[in-house]
Design an enzyme around this catalytic site. Sequence first.
Site, short mmCIF file in Angstrom:
data_model
loop_
_atom_site.label_atom_id
_atom_site.label_comp_id
_atom_site.label_asym_id
_atom_site.label_seq_id
_atom_site.Cartn_x
_atom_site.Cartn_y
_atom_site.Cartn_z
N ASP A 54 0.89 -1.17 -0.25
CA ASP A 54 -0.08 -0.11 -0.02
C ASP A 54 0.91 1.34 0.02
O ASP A 54 1.94 1.24 0.71
CB ASP A 54 -0.87 0.09 1.14
CG ASP A 54 -1.86 1.03 1.26
OD1 ASP A 54 -2.41 1.31 0.28
OD2 ASP A 54 -2.47 1.27 2.42
N GLU A 104 -1.24 5.98 -8.98
CA GLU A 104 -2.17 7.00 -8.58
C GLU A 104 -1.99 8.33 -9.16
O GLU A 104 -0.94 8.85 -9.13
CB GLU A 104 -2.05 7.21 -6.76
CG GLU A 104 -2.90 8.56 -6.42
CD GLU A 104 -3.16 8.79 -4.92
OE1 GLU A 104 -3.11 7.61 -4.37
OE2 GLU A 104 -3.44 9.72 -4.48
N GLY A 148 -8.26 7.74 6.93
CA GLY A 148 -8.60 7.97 8.40
C GLY A 148 -10.26 8.18 8.50
O GLY A 148 -11.01 8.10 7.62
#
Length: 361
Positions: free
Chosen positions: A83, A142, A199
């Site tokens: 990740d 990304e 989060g």
Amino acid sequence: MARITLRQLLDHAAEYGYGVPAFNINNMEQGLAILEAADAADAPVIIQASRGARSYANDIVLKHLIDALAEMYPHIPICMHQDHGNNEATCATAIQYGFTSVMMDGSLKADAKTPADYDYNVRVTRNVVDMAHWVGASVEGELGVLGSLETGMGEKEDGHGFEGKLGHDQLLTDPDQAVEFVKATEVDALAIAMGTSHGAYKFTRKPDGDVLAMNVIEEIHRRLPNTHLVMHGSSSVPQELQDIINQYGGQMPQTWGVPVEEIQRGIKHGVRKINIDTDNRMAMTGAIRKVFAENPGEFDPRKYLKPAMEAMRAVCKQRFEEFGTAGYASKIRPLPMSAMAKRYASGELAPKIGLTRQAAE
Ligand code: G3H
Ligand code: 13P
Ligand code: ZN
């Protein structure tokens, strides 16, 4: 052993129209909970380790933990994924330790804090793609920087995220640039920015299209129907988990996550990998708080880690069902990485740009 690469798994998911949750792992309890849920749902699974997880658990421990899970559940295809790799070395060492897939997050510089420019992103991502595809591993890239459209801020609680404030031009992936990026890098999957952040504190209200820009996903999928899209920051932050934590002494301010129905909408438009860490952290924390609140004398870790695992297993199983992953583990025959390497070398896995899905098959 049923290790699978991300590319093979997401190709299967695209063929059958489902999404695959990618759960973060840091320890044995989380690994057991994820695999128990996958087994109960007959679901293939993506397990991912952040750089923080690798240094917390130790690469060698993590490697043997995944080997153990694969041995315990040989019928469950497991993709082991890095990740948010911050540079080429992080991705290379992940593969060295048995990962079948890596994310090169070139939206940020190697410090994982400074937004990077497009050319830098293409260069580092392309380097990782070349290296990974030689050995058959998959690569997620990304484009766009993850962060809140409400506040312009990243979420730094996980140590990976920009500092300061960004504008919508950086917080929303540009669909035209996405086409160029996939062409230039040949990534297997593309993470896009459309208002989610890591989060628990993603949104100050139930998100609508102003703060969670699902239209960006739809736009990118229209231009890149054969590219697997990835949603980061996709915990739903369920109200009941906030309530359990607060009922048993926690102090989490009211917050909103990504509604499951929005993820389901994404899955209809090319989203194949959905990253979830926070929901599982909250499930475990709520269960542990409950044990401590109800029995302050307890000091045997098994007495609170077992309920924590059960709470996490329930979240994972629910996501396998909600994303349509359930029932597919037994329908996939994982190919070894060496076979995937040959497929890349033959050119058969190169991006198919400008073709509909049907024409590309
Ligand atoms: O990337 C985000 C995940 O929630 C991992 O967080 O870096 O604290 O392990 P972490
Ligand atoms: P959450 O914090 O929403 O669970 O997102 C996790 C993630 O995107 C990991 O890469
Ligand atoms: Zn992420």
